[in-house]
Design an enzyme around this catalytic site. Structure first.
Site: not given
Length: 398
Positions: A25, A31, A34, A107, A231, A260, A329, A356
């Site tokens: 990339c 950026c 990532c 991207c 998601q 949630y 979640d 997450c």
């Protein structure tokens, strides 16, 4: 550059080697979206080591569930614009470290069709003299655009977020977008006065189509509006939810709370396996979508409540009601102390924690395992290739 990639199947066993085209990339250093600029097999090795380092004290960490094609997976894309010279526009993202805009034309994470839509909107904004909003001067119109895509349905939503209700040449602008991007199925106009970047306002108008898109997960159809959580990686989402449901060890007699619950995805997927599902969701728009999704899928043993999940469970416990399973979640910040206290007060036999962010998961597991629960299994899922994010499913038993 080509590298050899060692894949894992969903039960953790090794599958055959696969050659992957590693994409370097050019925006990586500027950026910040990532954090892992390395071949995919090295990313998986790094994440596996982190998961074991953070979570192995609770129980054994299974091999991470990988992604076959770890590029262009994001079905949600947010793009900002900037005017650098008179009527000359740049499109890109906010730099994660500073909040400054970084011009990005392509991207490795974003859905390819979304990138086409961004290019068209930028071109037409220039043609119609629709300027980006400048927070410093208060001038301009467009704060950002949001694009959501249905992986299976191929439906596409374009949400144009503006600082005021006025969108110059609105009808002509929309018609020009549809002419160049006929694959777009709906366009909505969101008015946001919140100074925080990439936020959405409560006022919204449908400019084209039905105002939402739909997609399919594990055979069920779901409605997704601009403000509803969904998601971002649809391929891995099916693996994630299948893992969560399998680990929950559901029974026909179970009463399950989907905390949630968002648009009701997990609860609806569980509905065939239990007696009753109760969903709690604070986001009003998401809860509305959840009710619609249950009806659209002919699910009759589910009920949704538009309220804070912790307060709902606390009230439920005080009423002396019984629940067998809680699937939670929470957002990246994890569950707050009040939620965990209400969970412990409710005392379900089984808890499935979908996280997450592994740091907040470790923090919350420390509290739960000191309060009568035991971690039985830990299954990481690579939902966010090229980032340090690790989605994890933990099954706890009381």
């Amino acid at each position: 550059m080509y590298v050899m990639l060692l894949m894992y199947t969903e039960n953790g066993s090794e599958s055959m080697n696969k050659t992957e085209n590693y994409r370097k990339c050019k925006y990586f250093k500027r950026c910040g979206g990532c954090q892992l600029d390395m071949p995919y097999d090295k990313q998986i090795e790094w994440k596996q080591q982190k998961a074991e380092r953070m979570l192995s004290r609770f129980t054994k960490v299974s091999p991470i569930i990988t992604m076959d094609e770890p590029y262009n997976y994001r079905n949600k894309v947010q793009t900002v614009f900037k005017c650098i010279r008179k009527n000359e526009l740049l499109s890109g993202v906010y730099q994660s470290s500073s909040g400054n805009m970084v011009a990005v034309d392509c991207c490795n994470l974003e859905n390819i069709v979304s990138q086409k839509v961004v290019a068209v909107v930028k071109q037409l904004m220039k043609s119609f003299k629709i300027m980006p909003y400048d927070a410093d001067t208060g001038k301009g119109t467009v704060r950002h655009i949001l694009i959501k895509t249905g992986y299976y349905t191929k439906e596409i939503m374009l949400c144009i977020v503006t600082a005021t209700p006025i969108l110059t040449s609105k009808n002509q602008f929309v018609n020009a977008i549809i002419k160049k991007c006929p694959e777009i199925t709906t366009i909505v106009h969101n008015i946001c006065t919140n100074p925080m970047p990439l936020t959405l306002g409560n006022q919204e108008n449908i400019l084209y189509g039905k105002g939402y898109i739909e997609d399919i997960i594990c055979g069920y159809r779901f409605r997704i509006s601009s403000r509803s959580f969904y998601q971002v990686n649809p391929v891995q989402t099916e693996k994630l939810y299948t893992t969560a449901i399998k680990n929950a060890q559901l029974k026909d007699s179970d009463v399950l709370i989907d905390a949630y619950c968002g648009t009701g995805t997990i609860g609806i997927l569980c509905s065939d396996h239990v007696k009753k599902v109760i969903g709690a969701e604070l986001n009003k728009s998401a809860c509305k979508d959840a009710v619609y999704n249950a009806k659209a899928n002919n699910v009759t043993n589910i009920e949704f409540f538009n309220c804070d999940a912790g307060r709902f469970m606390d009230k439920y416990a005080k009423q002396g009601k019984r629940v067998d399973v809680v699937i939670m979640d929470p957002p990246r910040v994890g569950a707050d102390r009040k939620f965990l206290e209400s969970l412990l007060r409710l005392a379900p036999e089984r808890v499935v924690y979908i996280s997450c962010k592994i740091e907040t998961l470790a923090r919350d597991l420390k509290i739960l395992t000191k309060s009568g629960y035991m971690a039985v299994s830990i299954q990481p899922v690579d939902m966010f290739p090229h980032t340090t994010g690790i989605e994890t499913v933990v099954f706890l038993s009381r």
